[in-house]
Write a protein that holds these residues in place. Structure first.
Motif, PDB file in Angstrom:
ATOM      1  N   CYS A 116      54.792  70.252   6.205  1.00 52.72           N
ATOM      2  CA  CYS A 116      53.941  70.930   5.230  1.00 52.72           C
ATOM      3  C   CYS A 116      54.810  71.612   4.172  1.00 52.72           C
ATOM      4  O   CYS A 116      55.855  72.181   4.480  1.00 52.72           O
ATOM      5  CB  CYS A 116      53.068  71.942   5.955  1.00 52.72           C
ATOM      6  SG  CYS A 116      51.986  72.851   4.847  1.00 52.72           S
ATOM      7  N   HIS A 118      54.164  74.257   2.539  1.00 48.30           N
ATOM      8  CA  HIS A 118      54.080  75.718   2.535  1.00 48.30           C
ATOM      9  C   HIS A 118      55.257  76.305   3.308  1.00 48.30           C
ATOM     10  O   HIS A 118      56.211  76.779   2.724  1.00 48.30           O
ATOM     11  CB  HIS A 118      52.726  76.164   3.129  1.00 48.30           C
ATOM     12  CG  HIS A 118      52.578  77.643   3.248  1.00 48.30           C
ATOM     13  ND1 HIS A 118      51.865  78.228   4.270  1.00 48.30           N
ATOM     14  CD2 HIS A 118      53.052  78.650   2.489  1.00 48.30           C
ATOM     15  CE1 HIS A 118      51.910  79.543   4.118  1.00 48.30           C
ATOM     16  NE2 HIS A 118      52.613  79.820   3.041  1.00 48.30           N
ATOM     17  N   ARG A 119      55.248  76.206   4.621  1.00 47.54           N
ATOM     18  CA  ARG A 119      56.348  76.779   5.394  1.00 47.54           C
ATOM     19  C   ARG A 119      56.851  75.806   6.455  1.00 47.54           C
ATOM     20  O   ARG A 119      57.303  76.195   7.516  1.00 47.54           O
ATOM     21  CB  ARG A 119      55.929  78.121   6.002  1.00 47.54           C
ATOM     22  CG  ARG A 119      56.059  79.247   4.939  1.00 47.54           C
ATOM     23  CD  ARG A 119      55.391  80.533   5.353  1.00 47.54           C
ATOM     24  NE  ARG A 119      55.791  80.968   6.674  1.00 47.54           N
ATOM     25  CZ  ARG A 119      55.101  81.868   7.410  1.00 47.54           C
ATOM     26  NH1 ARG A 119      53.998  82.404   6.923  1.00 47.54           N
ATOM     27  NH2 ARG A 119      55.514  82.209   8.600  1.00 47.54           N
ATOM     28  N   CYS A 135      47.004  71.033   7.507  1.00 48.96           N
ATOM     29  CA  CYS A 135      48.014  71.713   8.317  1.00 48.96           C
ATOM     30  C   CYS A 135      47.335  72.727   9.234  1.00 48.96           C
ATOM     31  O   CYS A 135      46.471  73.498   8.808  1.00 48.96           O
ATOM     32  CB  CYS A 135      49.020  72.408   7.402  1.00 48.96           C
ATOM     33  SG  CYS A 135      50.301  73.291   8.297  1.00 48.96           S
ATOM     34  N   PHE A 137      48.586  75.330  10.470  1.00 51.23           N
ATOM     35  CA  PHE A 137      49.101  76.693  10.345  1.00 51.23           C
ATOM     36  C   PHE A 137      48.215  77.510   9.394  1.00 51.23           C
ATOM     37  O   PHE A 137      47.563  78.463   9.788  1.00 51.23           O
ATOM     38  CB  PHE A 137      50.566  76.628   9.859  1.00 51.23           C
ATOM     39  CG  PHE A 137      51.400  77.842  10.141  1.00 51.23           C
ATOM     40  CD1 PHE A 137      50.852  79.017  10.649  1.00 51.23           C
ATOM     41  CD2 PHE A 137      52.778  77.817   9.892  1.00 51.23           C
ATOM     42  CE1 PHE A 137      51.635  80.133  10.898  1.00 51.23           C
ATOM     43  CE2 PHE A 137      53.575  78.918  10.150  1.00 51.23           C
ATOM     44  CZ  PHE A 137      52.994  80.085  10.649  1.00 51.23           C
ATOM     45  N   HIS A 138      48.131  77.111   8.103  1.00 55.07           N
ATOM     46  CA  HIS A 138      47.304  77.865   7.146  1.00 55.07           C
ATOM     47  C   HIS A 138      46.338  76.956   6.402  1.00 55.07           C
ATOM     48  O   HIS A 138      45.803  77.330   5.363  1.00 55.07           O
ATOM     49  CB  HIS A 138      48.171  78.597   6.125  1.00 55.07           C
ATOM     50  CG  HIS A 138      49.323  79.349   6.712  1.00 55.07           C
ATOM     51  ND1 HIS A 138      50.588  78.798   6.838  1.00 55.07           N
ATOM     52  CD2 HIS A 138      49.402  80.591   7.247  1.00 55.07           C
ATOM     53  CE1 HIS A 138      51.400  79.672   7.394  1.00 55.07           C
ATOM     54  NE2 HIS A 138      50.714  80.769   7.673  1.00 55.07           N
ATOM     55  N   TRP A 140      46.650  74.147   4.551  1.00 49.16           N
ATOM     56  CA  TRP A 140      46.866  73.371   3.330  1.00 49.16           C
ATOM     57  C   TRP A 140      46.480  71.919   3.640  1.00 49.16           C
ATOM     58  O   TRP A 140      46.776  71.398   4.731  1.00 49.16           O
ATOM     59  CB  TRP A 140      48.335  73.444   2.889  1.00 49.16           C
ATOM     60  CG  TRP A 140      48.713  74.750   2.235  1.00 49.16           C
ATOM     61  CD1 TRP A 140      48.131  75.968   2.449  1.00 49.16           C
ATOM     62  CD2 TRP A 140      49.762  74.952   1.286  1.00 49.16           C
ATOM     63  NE1 TRP A 140      48.747  76.920   1.684  1.00 49.16           N
ATOM     64  CE2 TRP A 140      49.754  76.327   0.954  1.00 49.16           C
ATOM     65  CE3 TRP A 140      50.697  74.121   0.674  1.00 49.16           C
ATOM     66  CZ2 TRP A 140      50.656  76.877   0.037  1.00 49.16           C
ATOM     67  CZ3 TRP A 140      51.592  74.664  -0.235  1.00 49.16           C
ATOM     68  CH2 TRP A 140      51.571  76.026  -0.549  1.00 49.16           C
TER      69      TRP A 140
HETATM   70  S1  FES Z   1      52.838  75.858   6.944  1.00 50.83           S
HETATM   71 FE1  FES Z   1      51.266  74.483   6.502  1.00 50.83          FE
HETATM   72  S2  FES Z   1      49.768  75.645   5.577  1.00 50.83           S
HETATM   73 FE2  FES Z   1      51.284  77.079   6.016  1.00 50.83          FE
END
Ligand code: FES
Ligand SMILES: [Fe+2]
Length: 408
Positions: A116, A118-119, A135, A137-138, A140
Protein backbone atom coordinates in the motif's frame (compact mmCIF):
# COMPACT_ATOMS: atom_id res chain seq x y z
CA UNK A 1 -7.47 -21.34 -6.44
CA UNK A 2 -6.60 -24.31 -8.63
CA UNK A 3 -9.50 -26.39 -7.32
CA UNK A 4 -12.07 -23.74 -8.09
CA UNK A 5 -10.77 -23.13 -11.56
CA UNK A 6 -10.50 -26.81 -12.45
CA UNK A 7 -14.18 -27.34 -11.82
CA UNK A 8 -15.23 -23.96 -13.20
CA UNK A 9 -13.55 -23.68 -16.57
CA UNK A 10 -14.42 -25.68 -19.65
CA UNK A 11 -11.54 -27.07 -21.66
CA UNK A 12 -10.78 -24.94 -24.70
CA UNK A 13 -10.52 -26.51 -28.15
CA UNK A 14 -6.95 -27.17 -29.32
CA UNK A 15 -5.72 -25.16 -32.28
CA UNK A 16 -5.09 -27.16 -35.48
CA UNK A 17 -1.86 -25.42 -36.40
CA UNK A 18 -0.38 -25.74 -32.91
CA UNK A 19 -1.47 -29.38 -32.78
CA UNK A 20 0.33 -30.11 -36.05
CA UNK A 21 3.46 -28.32 -34.88
CA UNK A 22 3.43 -30.10 -31.51
CA UNK A 23 2.81 -33.52 -33.05
CA UNK A 24 5.64 -33.07 -35.51
CA UNK A 25 8.01 -31.95 -32.77
CA UNK A 26 7.12 -34.81 -30.45
CA UNK A 27 7.41 -37.38 -33.23
CA UNK A 28 10.87 -36.05 -33.99
CA UNK A 29 11.82 -36.38 -30.34
CA UNK A 30 10.51 -39.94 -30.20
CA UNK A 31 12.31 -40.87 -33.43
CA UNK A 32 15.65 -39.76 -32.03
CA UNK A 33 14.93 -41.32 -28.65
CA UNK A 34 14.25 -44.69 -30.30
CA UNK A 35 17.49 -44.44 -32.24
CA UNK A 36 19.33 -43.92 -28.96
CA UNK A 37 17.45 -46.81 -27.36
CA UNK A 38 18.36 -49.17 -30.18
CA UNK A 39 22.02 -48.25 -30.02
CA UNK A 40 22.03 -47.95 -26.21
CA UNK A 41 23.74 -44.57 -26.43
CA UNK A 42 22.95 -41.06 -25.23
CA UNK A 43 23.48 -37.50 -26.47
CA UNK A 44 26.71 -36.22 -24.95
CA UNK A 45 28.84 -33.12 -24.56
CA UNK A 46 32.40 -33.02 -25.88
CA UNK A 47 34.19 -33.15 -22.52
CA UNK A 48 33.52 -33.35 -18.78
CA UNK A 49 33.01 -30.11 -16.87
CA UNK A 50 34.30 -29.38 -13.38
CA UNK A 51 32.03 -27.50 -10.99
CA UNK A 52 33.38 -25.45 -8.10
CA UNK A 53 31.43 -26.24 -4.91
CA UNK A 54 31.37 -22.55 -4.02
CA UNK A 55 28.60 -22.25 -6.61
CA UNK A 56 26.47 -24.09 -4.05
CA UNK A 57 27.92 -22.84 -0.77
CA UNK A 58 29.21 -19.27 -1.09
CA UNK A 59 26.78 -16.73 0.44
CA UNK A 60 28.23 -13.76 -1.47
CA UNK A 61 27.89 -15.53 -4.79
CA UNK A 62 24.38 -16.60 -3.73
CA UNK A 63 23.30 -12.99 -3.22
CA UNK A 64 24.61 -12.09 -6.65
CA UNK A 65 22.58 -14.91 -8.16
CA UNK A 66 19.45 -13.78 -6.36
CA UNK A 67 19.87 -10.37 -7.93
CA UNK A 68 21.05 -11.29 -11.43
CA UNK A 69 18.89 -14.36 -11.98
CA UNK A 70 15.87 -13.84 -9.76
CA UNK A 71 15.32 -10.11 -9.86
CA UNK A 72 16.73 -9.09 -13.25
CA UNK A 73 15.94 -12.12 -15.44
CA UNK A 74 12.32 -12.74 -16.53
CA UNK A 75 10.87 -15.44 -14.29
CA UNK A 76 7.78 -17.55 -14.93
CA UNK A 77 5.23 -16.48 -12.30
CA UNK A 78 2.12 -18.32 -13.51
CA UNK A 79 0.22 -19.63 -16.49
CA UNK A 80 -2.61 -17.52 -17.88
CA UNK A 81 -5.28 -19.93 -16.66
CA UNK A 82 -4.15 -19.38 -13.08
CA UNK A 83 -5.81 -15.96 -13.36
CA UNK A 84 -8.13 -16.52 -16.34
CA UNK A 85 -10.79 -13.83 -15.85
CA UNK A 86 -10.97 -10.09 -15.20
CA UNK A 87 -10.77 -9.56 -11.46
CA UNK A 88 -8.68 -12.66 -10.81
CA UNK A 89 -5.47 -11.97 -8.93
CA UNK A 90 -2.60 -13.81 -7.31
CA UNK A 91 0.28 -13.07 -4.98
CA UNK A 92 3.69 -14.26 -6.16
CA UNK A 93 6.34 -13.95 -3.48
CA UNK A 94 8.90 -16.52 -4.57
CA UNK A 95 11.42 -13.87 -5.65
CA UNK A 96 11.54 -12.06 -2.30
CA UNK A 97 9.23 -9.06 -2.73
CA UNK A 98 5.54 -9.78 -2.47
CA UNK A 99 4.24 -9.25 -6.01
CA UNK A 100 0.56 -8.78 -6.78
CA UNK A 101 -0.58 -9.89 -10.23
CA UNK A 102 -4.04 -8.90 -11.45
CA UNK A 103 -6.11 -9.34 -14.58
CA UNK A 104 -7.93 -6.07 -15.23
CA UNK A 105 -11.30 -5.35 -16.83
CA UNK A 106 -9.77 -5.35 -20.30
CA UNK A 107 -8.20 -8.76 -19.67
CA UNK A 108 -4.69 -7.32 -19.43
CA UNK A 109 -2.26 -8.63 -16.81
CA UNK A 110 -0.71 -6.10 -14.39
CA UNK A 111 1.86 -6.57 -11.62
CA UNK A 112 2.78 -4.38 -8.66
CA UNK A 113 4.58 -4.50 -5.40
CA UNK A 114 1.91 -5.83 -3.05
CA UNK A 115 2.40 -2.75 -0.92
CA UNK A 116 0.00 0.00 0.00
CA UNK A 117 1.24 3.49 -0.86
CA UNK A 118 0.12 4.90 2.48
CA UNK A 119 2.31 3.10 5.01
CA UNK A 120 3.41 0.02 3.09
CA UNK A 121 0.95 -2.54 4.48
CA UNK A 122 0.55 -5.71 2.45
CA UNK A 123 -2.36 -4.86 0.20
CA UNK A 124 -3.73 -8.26 -0.76
CA UNK A 125 -3.53 -11.25 1.52
CA UNK A 126 -6.39 -13.33 0.08
CA UNK A 127 -6.89 -13.71 -3.63
CA UNK A 128 -10.63 -13.61 -4.20
CA UNK A 129 -12.03 -12.31 -7.49
CA UNK A 130 -12.85 -8.60 -7.19
CA UNK A 131 -12.92 -5.29 -9.00
CA UNK A 132 -10.76 -3.32 -6.56
CA UNK A 133 -8.33 -3.89 -3.71
CA UNK A 134 -8.80 -2.25 -0.33
CA UNK A 135 -6.00 -2.08 2.22
CA UNK A 136 -7.03 -3.58 5.52
CA UNK A 137 -5.04 -1.00 7.51
CA UNK A 138 -6.78 2.32 6.66
CA UNK A 139 -8.84 1.24 3.64
CA UNK A 140 -7.07 3.00 0.80
CA UNK A 141 -8.55 1.46 -2.34
CA UNK A 142 -6.94 0.72 -5.71
CA UNK A 143 -8.35 -0.51 -9.01
CA UNK A 144 -7.04 -3.56 -10.87
CA UNK A 145 -4.56 -1.37 -12.75
CA UNK A 146 -3.07 -0.16 -9.49
CA UNK A 147 -4.62 3.33 -9.54
CA UNK A 148 -5.54 4.84 -6.15
CA UNK A 149 -9.28 5.41 -6.44
CA UNK A 150 -10.39 6.16 -2.91
CA UNK A 151 -9.38 6.80 0.68
CA UNK A 152 -11.43 7.51 3.78
CA UNK A 153 -11.40 10.96 5.40
CA UNK A 154 -10.92 14.43 3.98
CA UNK A 155 -9.23 16.25 6.82
CA UNK A 156 -5.48 16.00 6.75
CA UNK A 157 -5.38 15.07 3.07
CA UNK A 158 -5.36 18.57 1.58
CA UNK A 159 -3.47 18.66 -1.68
CA UNK A 160 -3.15 14.89 -1.99
CA UNK A 161 -2.41 13.89 -5.56
CA UNK A 162 -4.00 10.49 -6.04
CA UNK A 163 -2.56 10.21 -9.53
CA UNK A 164 0.91 9.95 -8.02
CA UNK A 165 -0.04 7.36 -5.45
CA UNK A 166 -0.70 4.37 -7.66
CA UNK A 167 0.87 1.02 -6.79
CA UNK A 168 4.52 0.58 -7.77
CA UNK A 169 4.70 -1.39 -11.02
CA UNK A 170 6.64 -4.60 -11.49
CA UNK A 171 7.53 -5.47 -15.09
CA UNK A 172 5.16 -8.18 -16.34
CA UNK A 173 4.42 -9.77 -19.70
CA UNK A 174 1.89 -12.38 -20.75
CA UNK A 175 2.96 -14.44 -23.72
CA UNK A 176 1.18 -17.52 -25.17
CA UNK A 177 -0.18 -18.54 -21.81
CA UNK A 178 2.89 -17.75 -19.72
CA UNK A 179 3.10 -14.83 -17.30
CA UNK A 180 6.62 -13.56 -16.69
CA UNK A 181 7.71 -11.00 -14.14
CA UNK A 182 10.98 -9.28 -13.43
CA UNK A 183 11.36 -8.86 -9.67
CA UNK A 184 12.58 -5.27 -9.82
CA UNK A 185 10.15 -2.44 -8.93
CA UNK A 186 9.95 0.07 -11.78
CA UNK A 187 12.29 -2.22 -13.73
CA UNK A 188 12.81 -2.40 -17.48
CA UNK A 189 10.02 -3.98 -19.56
CA UNK A 190 10.23 -7.67 -20.40
CA UNK A 191 10.87 -8.73 -23.98
CA UNK A 192 9.62 -12.34 -23.85
CA UNK A 193 10.48 -13.13 -27.46
CA UNK A 194 14.05 -12.02 -26.83
CA UNK A 195 14.25 -14.04 -23.59
CA UNK A 196 12.92 -17.23 -25.20
CA UNK A 197 14.69 -16.92 -28.56
CA UNK A 198 14.18 -20.04 -30.68
CA UNK A 199 12.60 -21.87 -27.72
CA UNK A 200 9.48 -19.73 -28.14
CA UNK A 201 8.09 -21.75 -31.07
CA UNK A 202 8.40 -25.00 -29.12
CA UNK A 203 6.66 -23.54 -26.09
CA UNK A 204 3.92 -21.92 -28.18
CA UNK A 205 3.06 -25.34 -29.65
CA UNK A 206 2.16 -26.58 -26.15
CA UNK A 207 -0.84 -24.20 -26.06
CA UNK A 208 -0.11 -23.31 -22.47
CA UNK A 209 -2.79 -20.59 -22.58
CA UNK A 210 -5.41 -23.34 -22.54
CA UNK A 211 -3.84 -25.51 -19.83
CA UNK A 212 -6.12 -25.90 -16.80
CA UNK A 213 -4.57 -25.77 -13.32
CA UNK A 214 -5.29 -29.02 -11.49
CA UNK A 215 -2.97 -29.13 -8.46
CA UNK A 216 -0.29 -27.02 -6.81
CA UNK A 217 2.11 -27.47 -3.91
CA UNK A 218 5.31 -26.15 -2.43
CA UNK A 219 8.31 -28.28 -1.46
CA UNK A 220 11.16 -27.26 0.79
CA UNK A 221 14.66 -28.57 0.12
CA UNK A 222 17.72 -28.40 2.35
CA UNK A 223 20.01 -27.70 -0.56
CA UNK A 224 21.04 -24.83 -2.77
CA UNK A 225 18.47 -24.18 -5.50
CA UNK A 226 20.88 -25.40 -8.20
CA UNK A 227 21.53 -28.70 -6.44
CA UNK A 228 17.77 -29.24 -6.48
CA UNK A 229 17.33 -27.99 -10.05
CA UNK A 230 20.22 -30.11 -11.35
CA UNK A 231 18.28 -33.27 -10.45
CA UNK A 232 15.76 -32.56 -13.22
CA UNK A 233 18.20 -32.44 -16.12
CA UNK A 234 19.68 -35.92 -16.47
CA UNK A 235 18.48 -39.52 -16.62
CA UNK A 236 21.74 -41.08 -15.43
CA UNK A 237 20.26 -41.47 -11.93
CA UNK A 238 16.89 -43.00 -12.85
CA UNK A 239 17.71 -46.68 -12.13
CA UNK A 240 19.79 -46.08 -9.01
CA UNK A 241 17.85 -43.32 -7.24
CA UNK A 242 14.37 -44.13 -8.55
CA UNK A 243 14.34 -47.95 -8.94
CA UNK A 244 10.63 -48.38 -8.21
CA UNK A 245 9.29 -45.04 -9.43
CA UNK A 246 10.72 -43.12 -12.41
CA UNK A 247 13.26 -45.87 -13.07
CA UNK A 248 10.44 -48.33 -13.64
CA UNK A 249 8.93 -46.07 -16.33
CA UNK A 250 11.96 -44.75 -18.20
CA UNK A 251 15.42 -46.02 -19.15
CA UNK A 252 18.50 -44.74 -17.37
CA UNK A 253 21.33 -42.91 -19.04
CA UNK A 254 19.73 -42.61 -22.46
CA UNK A 255 18.71 -39.07 -23.30
CA UNK A 256 18.04 -36.87 -26.29
CA UNK A 257 19.01 -33.24 -25.96
CA UNK A 258 17.84 -30.17 -27.90
CA UNK A 259 19.71 -26.97 -27.24
CA UNK A 260 17.94 -23.62 -27.60
CA UNK A 261 18.94 -19.98 -27.15
CA UNK A 262 19.73 -18.35 -23.80
CA UNK A 263 20.24 -21.53 -21.78
CA UNK A 264 16.87 -23.14 -22.58
CA UNK A 265 16.72 -26.76 -23.68
CA UNK A 266 14.46 -29.77 -24.13
CA UNK A 267 15.20 -33.34 -23.17
CA UNK A 268 13.72 -36.64 -24.29
CA UNK A 269 13.82 -39.61 -21.92
CA UNK A 270 13.00 -43.09 -23.29
CA UNK A 271 9.79 -44.48 -21.91
CA UNK A 272 9.64 -48.25 -21.35
CA UNK A 273 6.65 -48.59 -23.68
CA UNK A 274 8.62 -47.21 -26.65
CA UNK A 275 10.36 -50.60 -26.75
CA UNK A 276 7.05 -52.26 -27.71
CA UNK A 277 7.31 -50.78 -31.18
CA UNK A 278 11.02 -50.12 -31.48
CA UNK A 279 11.20 -52.30 -34.59
CA UNK A 280 8.09 -50.99 -36.33
CA UNK A 281 7.87 -48.35 -39.03
CA UNK A 282 7.07 -44.89 -37.81
CA UNK A 283 3.68 -45.00 -39.55
CA UNK A 284 2.67 -47.85 -37.24
CA UNK A 285 3.65 -46.19 -33.99
CA UNK A 286 0.75 -45.71 -31.60
CA UNK A 287 -0.13 -42.30 -30.25
CA UNK A 288 1.92 -41.18 -27.27
CA UNK A 289 1.33 -38.39 -24.82
CA UNK A 290 5.02 -38.19 -24.06
CA UNK A 291 6.55 -34.89 -25.19
CA UNK A 292 9.78 -34.44 -23.24
CA UNK A 293 11.07 -32.12 -20.56
CA UNK A 294 11.18 -28.42 -21.47
CA UNK A 295 13.75 -26.57 -19.37
CA UNK A 296 13.34 -22.84 -19.26
CA UNK A 297 16.36 -20.97 -17.93
CA UNK A 298 17.04 -20.35 -15.12
CA UNK A 299 14.70 -22.41 -12.93
CA UNK A 300 11.76 -24.06 -14.70
CA UNK A 301 11.08 -27.55 -16.00
CA UNK A 302 7.90 -28.45 -17.84
CA UNK A 303 7.31 -32.17 -17.96
CA UNK A 304 5.07 -33.02 -20.93
CA UNK A 305 4.16 -36.57 -20.12
CA UNK A 306 1.61 -39.35 -20.14
CA UNK A 307 -0.35 -40.72 -17.21
CA UNK A 308 -1.20 -44.28 -16.31
CA UNK A 309 -4.41 -45.12 -18.15
CA UNK A 310 -3.80 -42.48 -20.86
CA UNK A 311 -4.03 -38.73 -21.05
CA UNK A 312 -1.39 -36.07 -20.80
CA UNK A 313 -0.24 -33.73 -18.06
CA UNK A 314 2.02 -30.72 -17.90
CA UNK A 315 4.03 -30.89 -14.69
CA UNK A 316 5.75 -27.58 -14.02
CA UNK A 317 8.47 -27.40 -11.36
CA UNK A 318 10.08 -24.10 -10.49
CA UNK A 319 13.03 -24.02 -8.10
CA UNK A 320 13.82 -20.86 -6.13
CA UNK A 321 16.57 -19.80 -3.76
CA UNK A 322 15.60 -20.08 -0.09
CA UNK A 323 16.56 -17.76 2.72
CA UNK A 324 20.17 -18.94 2.75
CA UNK A 325 22.59 -20.38 0.22
CA UNK A 326 21.90 -23.95 1.38
CA UNK A 327 18.11 -23.83 1.24
CA UNK A 328 15.62 -23.74 -1.62
CA UNK A 329 11.98 -24.32 -2.29
CA UNK A 330 10.05 -25.47 -5.32
CA UNK A 331 6.62 -24.68 -6.64
CA UNK A 332 5.04 -27.70 -8.30
CA UNK A 333 2.01 -27.17 -10.54
CA UNK A 334 0.14 -29.71 -12.60
CA UNK A 335 -2.03 -28.68 -15.54
CA UNK A 336 -4.39 -30.45 -17.89
CA UNK A 337 -3.61 -29.60 -21.53
CA UNK A 338 -6.54 -28.64 -23.74
CA UNK A 339 -5.87 -31.50 -26.15
CA UNK A 340 -6.07 -34.38 -23.69
CA UNK A 341 -9.01 -36.45 -22.40
CA UNK A 342 -12.27 -34.59 -22.21
CA UNK A 343 -13.80 -36.60 -19.42
CA UNK A 344 -14.15 -35.09 -16.00
CA UNK A 345 -11.18 -36.91 -14.53
CA UNK A 346 -9.65 -34.29 -12.28
CA UNK A 347 -8.55 -36.90 -9.77
CA UNK A 348 -6.10 -38.39 -12.23
CA UNK A 349 -4.15 -35.14 -12.56
CA UNK A 350 -4.09 -34.80 -8.79
CA UNK A 351 -2.78 -38.37 -8.51
CA UNK A 352 0.09 -37.72 -10.89
CA UNK A 353 0.85 -34.49 -9.06
CA UNK A 354 1.07 -36.32 -5.73
CA UNK A 355 3.22 -39.04 -7.27
CA UNK A 356 5.71 -36.52 -8.63
CA UNK A 357 5.77 -34.58 -5.39
CA UNK A 358 6.48 -37.79 -3.49
CA UNK A 359 9.32 -38.84 -5.81
CA UNK A 360 10.91 -35.41 -5.88
CA UNK A 361 10.77 -34.88 -2.13
CA UNK A 362 11.74 -38.36 -0.92
CA UNK A 363 14.24 -39.25 -3.63
CA UNK A 364 15.66 -36.25 -5.56
CA UNK A 365 15.60 -33.65 -2.80
CA UNK A 366 16.72 -36.14 -0.19
CA UNK A 367 19.91 -36.85 -2.14
CA UNK A 368 20.29 -33.09 -2.77
CA UNK A 369 20.23 -32.33 0.96
CA UNK A 370 22.88 -34.97 1.70
CA UNK A 371 25.11 -33.73 -1.10
CA UNK A 372 24.71 -30.12 -0.01
CA UNK A 373 25.81 -30.98 3.53
CA UNK A 374 28.87 -32.77 2.17
CA UNK A 375 29.89 -29.81 0.02
CA UNK A 376 30.32 -27.70 3.16
CA UNK A 377 33.11 -30.06 4.24
CA UNK A 378 34.80 -30.57 0.89
CA UNK A 379 38.54 -29.73 1.03
CA UNK A 380 39.97 -26.80 -0.96
CA UNK A 381 40.40 -27.65 -4.58
CA UNK A 382 37.67 -30.29 -4.65
CA UNK A 383 35.30 -30.01 -7.60
CA UNK A 384 32.29 -32.04 -8.60
CA UNK A 385 32.17 -33.18 -12.22
CA UNK A 386 29.48 -33.18 -14.82
CA UNK A 387 30.42 -35.98 -17.19
CA UNK A 388 29.78 -36.02 -20.91
CA UNK A 389 26.37 -37.69 -20.50
CA UNK A 390 25.20 -34.83 -18.26
CA UNK A 391 24.98 -32.56 -21.26
CA UNK A 392 21.95 -30.50 -20.23
CA UNK A 393 23.51 -29.68 -16.87
CA UNK A 394 26.68 -28.59 -18.62
CA UNK A 395 24.59 -26.36 -20.86
CA UNK A 396 22.86 -24.81 -17.83
CA UNK A 397 26.10 -24.22 -15.93
CA UNK A 398 27.79 -22.71 -18.96
CA UNK A 399 24.95 -20.23 -19.40
CA UNK A 400 25.03 -19.49 -15.69
CA UNK A 401 28.78 -18.87 -15.73
CA UNK A 402 28.35 -16.55 -18.72
CA UNK A 403 25.82 -14.44 -16.86
CA UNK A 404 27.48 -14.45 -13.45
CA UNK A 405 31.04 -13.88 -14.67
CA UNK A 406 32.64 -15.34 -11.56
CA UNK A 407 36.36 -16.01 -11.85
CA UNK A 408 37.08 -18.96 -9.63
S1 FES B 1 -1.22 1.33 5.02
FE1 FES B 1 -2.76 0.94 3.59
S2 FES B 1 -4.25 2.37 4.01
FE2 FES B 1 -2.77 2.79 5.48
FE1 LIG C 1 15.21 -37.66 -10.32
Amino acid sequence: MADDIATMLPLAEPDAEATARRTQSHYGLRRRTLERMRSKTTDMDVAPMRIDPRLYTDPVYFERERKTLFRETPILAALSMDIPEPGNMMVFDALGPSILITRDKEGKVNAFLNMCMHRAAKLVTECSKRTRMTCRFHAWTYDLQGKLIGLPGKEGFEGIDKANLGLIPIPVAEWKGMIFVRGTPNGAPIDVADHLGDFGDELAALELHKARPMAASRLECEANWKYAYDTYGESYHFASLHPTTIGALAFSNIMVYDKFDNGHCRLGFPREEFMDYADQNEAEWPHTDYGGLYMLFPNVSINVNSMKGGGQFYGISRVFPGETVDRSFSLLNTYQPAHTSRADEGERWKEIHDFIEHVVSTEDYSVSADGQANLNWAPDGFCTTLWRNEIALQHFHRRLAGLMEHNW
